[in-house]
Design a protein around this motif. Sequence first.
Motif, PDB file in Angstrom:
ATOM      1  N   ARG A 188      51.247 -16.878  -6.648  1.00 52.02           N
ATOM      2  CA  ARG A 188      52.110 -15.567  -6.502  1.00 52.02           C
ATOM      3  C   ARG A 188      53.674 -16.157  -6.631  1.00 52.02           C
ATOM      4  N   GLY A 189      54.533 -15.212  -7.076  1.00 54.49           N
ATOM      5  CA  GLY A 189      55.834 -15.553  -7.086  1.00 54.49           C
ATOM      6  C   GLY A 189      56.342 -15.299  -5.548  1.00 54.49           C
ATOM      7  N   ALA A 190      56.925 -16.189  -5.289  1.00 54.86           N
ATOM      8  CA  ALA A 190      57.397 -15.954  -3.776  1.00 54.86           C
ATOM      9  C   ALA A 190      58.979 -16.149  -3.501  1.00 54.86           C
ATOM     10  N   ALA A 191      59.608 -15.327  -2.846  1.00 56.52           N
ATOM     11  CA  ALA A 191      61.086 -15.595  -2.416  1.00 56.52           C
ATOM     12  C   ALA A 191      61.276 -15.110  -1.105  1.00 56.52           C
ATOM     13  N   ASN A 192      62.244 -15.990  -0.184  1.00 57.53           N
ATOM     14  CA  ASN A 192      62.697 -15.603   0.914  1.00 57.53           C
ATOM     15  C   ASN A 192      64.295 -15.537   1.008  1.00 57.53           C
ATOM     16  N   HIS A 193      64.533 -14.174   1.231  1.00 59.22           N
ATOM     17  CA  HIS A 193      65.958 -13.874   1.176  1.00 59.22           C
ATOM     18  C   HIS A 193      66.556 -13.849   2.436  1.00 59.22           C
ATOM     19  N   GLY A 194      65.880 -14.258   3.829  1.00 59.45           N
ATOM     20  CA  GLY A 194      66.259 -14.031   4.959  1.00 59.45           C
ATOM     21  C   GLY A 194      66.003 -12.500   5.556  1.00 59.45           C
ATOM     22  N   TRP A 195      66.419 -11.483   4.907  1.00 55.19           N
ATOM     23  CA  TRP A 195      65.975 -10.248   5.475  1.00 55.19           C
ATOM     24  C   TRP A 195      64.725  -9.785   4.810  1.00 55.19           C
ATOM     25  N   LEU A 196      64.448 -10.332   3.617  1.00 55.55           N
ATOM     26  CA  LEU A 196      63.243  -9.987   2.842  1.00 55.55           C
ATOM     27  C   LEU A 196      62.344 -11.456   2.415  1.00 55.55           C
ATOM     28  N   ASP A 197      61.067 -11.411   2.950  1.00 55.99           N
ATOM     29  CA  ASP A 197      60.102 -12.491   2.616  1.00 55.99           C
ATOM     30  C   ASP A 197      59.103 -11.584   1.355  1.00 55.99           C
ATOM     31  N   THR A 198      58.998 -12.069   0.221  1.00 50.56           N
ATOM     32  CA  THR A 198      58.493 -11.300  -0.630  1.00 50.56           C
ATOM     33  C   THR A 198      57.354 -12.124  -1.305  1.00 50.56           C
ATOM     34  N   LYS A 199      56.407 -11.508  -1.851  1.00 49.86           N
ATOM     35  CA  LYS A 199      55.338 -12.356  -2.657  1.00 49.86           C
ATOM     36  C   LYS A 199      54.960 -11.374  -3.738  1.00 49.86           C
ATOM     37  N   HIS A 200      54.994 -11.948  -4.937  1.00 55.21           N
ATOM     38  CA  HIS A 200      54.488 -11.014  -6.112  1.00 55.21           C
ATOM     39  C   HIS A 200      53.386 -11.495  -6.806  1.00 55.21           C
ATOM     40  N   THR A 201      52.393 -10.611  -7.048  1.00 54.86           N
ATOM     41  CA  THR A 201      51.043 -10.878  -7.820  1.00 54.86           C
ATOM     42  C   THR A 201      51.416 -10.958  -9.303  1.00 54.86           C
ATOM     43  N   LEU A 210      47.456  -1.640 -13.433  1.00 52.33           N
ATOM     44  CA  LEU A 210      48.297  -2.114 -12.297  1.00 52.33           C
ATOM     45  C   LEU A 210      49.319  -3.224 -12.925  1.00 52.33           C
ATOM     46  N   ARG A 211      50.471  -2.752 -12.648  1.00 56.84           N
ATOM     47  CA  ARG A 211      51.867  -3.523 -13.065  1.00 56.84           C
ATOM     48  C   ARG A 211      52.321  -4.327 -11.768  1.00 56.84           C
ATOM     49  N   VAL A 212      52.395  -3.795 -10.904  1.00 53.06           N
ATOM     50  CA  VAL A 212      53.200  -4.414  -9.593  1.00 53.06           C
ATOM     51  C   VAL A 212      52.193  -4.488  -8.365  1.00 53.06           C
ATOM     52  N   LEU A 213      52.072  -5.424  -7.667  1.00 54.66           N
ATOM     53  CA  LEU A 213      51.668  -5.733  -6.449  1.00 54.66           C
ATOM     54  C   LEU A 213      52.411  -6.680  -5.681  1.00 54.66           C
ATOM     55  N   ASN A 214      53.174  -5.978  -4.826  1.00 59.45           N
ATOM     56  CA  ASN A 214      54.275  -6.997  -3.868  1.00 59.45           C
ATOM     57  C   ASN A 214      53.714  -6.843  -2.585  1.00 59.45           C
ATOM     58  N   GLU A 215      53.760  -7.815  -1.844  1.00 63.42           N
ATOM     59  CA  GLU A 215      53.369  -8.253  -0.301  1.00 63.42           C
ATOM     60  C   GLU A 215      54.966  -8.272   0.243  1.00 63.42           C
ATOM     61  N   ASP A 216      55.481  -7.350   0.859  1.00 60.13           N
ATOM     62  CA  ASP A 216      56.854  -7.630   1.271  1.00 60.13           C
ATOM     63  C   ASP A 216      56.981  -7.354   2.962  1.00 60.13           C
ATOM     64  N   ARG A 217      57.705  -8.185   3.477  1.00 63.92           N
ATOM     65  CA  ARG A 217      58.069  -8.212   4.955  1.00 63.92           C
ATOM     66  C   ARG A 217      59.863  -7.962   4.863  1.00 63.92           C
ATOM     67  N   VAL A 218      60.113  -7.004   5.697  1.00 58.75           N
ATOM     68  CA  VAL A 218      61.561  -6.778   5.825  1.00 58.75           C
ATOM     69  C   VAL A 218      62.219  -6.609   7.148  1.00 58.75           C
ATOM     70  N   MET A 219      63.161  -7.328   7.436  1.00 66.32           N
ATOM     71  CA  MET A 219      63.543  -7.544   8.787  1.00 66.32           C
ATOM     72  C   MET A 219      64.133  -5.915   9.380  1.00 66.32           C
ATOM     73  N   PRO A 220      64.454  -5.949  10.636  1.00 68.09           N
ATOM     74  CA  PRO A 220      65.045  -4.646  11.174  1.00 68.09           C
ATOM     75  C   PRO A 220      66.286  -4.343  10.724  1.00 68.09           C
ATOM     76  N   GLY A 221      66.824  -3.153  10.264  1.00 65.54           N
ATOM     77  CA  GLY A 221      67.905  -2.883   9.803  1.00 65.54           C
ATOM     78  C   GLY A 221      68.251  -3.090   8.304  1.00 65.54           C
ATOM     79  N   GLU A 222      67.282  -3.591   7.628  1.00 60.71           N
ATOM     80  CA  GLU A 222      67.546  -4.065   6.345  1.00 60.71           C
ATOM     81  C   GLU A 222      66.538  -3.009   5.477  1.00 60.71           C
ATOM     82  N   GLY A 223      66.695  -3.327   4.199  1.00 61.58           N
ATOM     83  CA  GLY A 223      65.783  -2.606   3.233  1.00 61.58           C
ATOM     84  C   GLY A 223      66.368  -2.672   1.776  1.00 61.58           C
ATOM     85  N   PHE A 224      65.848  -1.687   1.021  1.00 64.03           N
ATOM     86  CA  PHE A 224      66.149  -1.582  -0.379  1.00 64.03           C
ATOM     87  C   PHE A 224      67.075  -0.243  -0.438  1.00 64.03           C
TER      88      PHE A 224
END
Length: 286
Positions: free
Chosen positions: A17-30, A47-61
């Motif tokens: 999977r594609g993976a990125a950790n931006h500090g506030w967002l830890d994400t993995k893309h299928t 099925l076009r997108v399947l992301n497994e996301d973790r977002v820290m408190p106070g952050e988001g999109f």
Amino acid sequence: MSNLSHAKIVPRPSKTRGAANHGWLDTKHTFSFGGWYDPEYSQFGSLRVLNEDRVMPGEGFPTHFHNNAEIFSYILSGELTHRDSMQKKGAESEDKNKFYRLHRNDVQFTTGGKGISHSEYNEHERDWVHFLQIWVLPWKRNLPPIYHTSTFPDQDKRKDFVNIITPLKAGPKATLEDEKAAVPAKDGTIPIHADVVFSAGIIPPGSAFQYQVGAGDAVTSRSDRKVYIHLPETKGGKAKIRLDGREDAVLEEGDGAYVSHVNANDMLKVESVGEDEAEVVVIDSE
């Protein structure tokens, strides 16, 4: 022993999977998404997108635009607040079909259609939110945008696979009245503008569930379905599943599997063979 000898099952290891950790967002893309692109992993059926996301408190999109995609969020843990550009912070609605503070067991669904803007934030003071974001390609472009939010209790998912999303019963030729009525193919599910079923189950260790492809009569395209299985990372590596009794189809947390050459009403056996219960999600596409 395999019950579906005609089925092709290809595991998808988490490490691919594609993976990125931006500090506030830890994400993995299928599948290819954002800044990560791999032509080998573009989509599977609708099925076009399947992301497994973790977002820290106070952050988001922040508020962003979507169109011509069916988008849903499946909450694994924590809290996710969904609102559009018209909704001010502190003015959350109790109407689940509009704007809602989501928790575990909640599924929020958006038809992007001809265009809609929304935001998704973790407004909790302490806890990270862990969720799946899934995009499906619709059967028709420029549909009227709409929201749905429903709750699907864990207690039901611990008994069997629960159908969460099924096709709009009226199909691609739905009228505006049909769209407003929003009747799904199966009662109690969220309607989607695609020949897709989304289901989830929580399988105790040593137990097995049978997934019914196409949710019986819910789908129109009944042959050669494209079923994607995903095992989210919820148990610290202690969950593991085996598909169709095959020793070469054992999935660890974060892994997925492409299941093809299956037909509506085929029964796919999913065994929990790890130390802890396995939360399994299924995206079943034409």
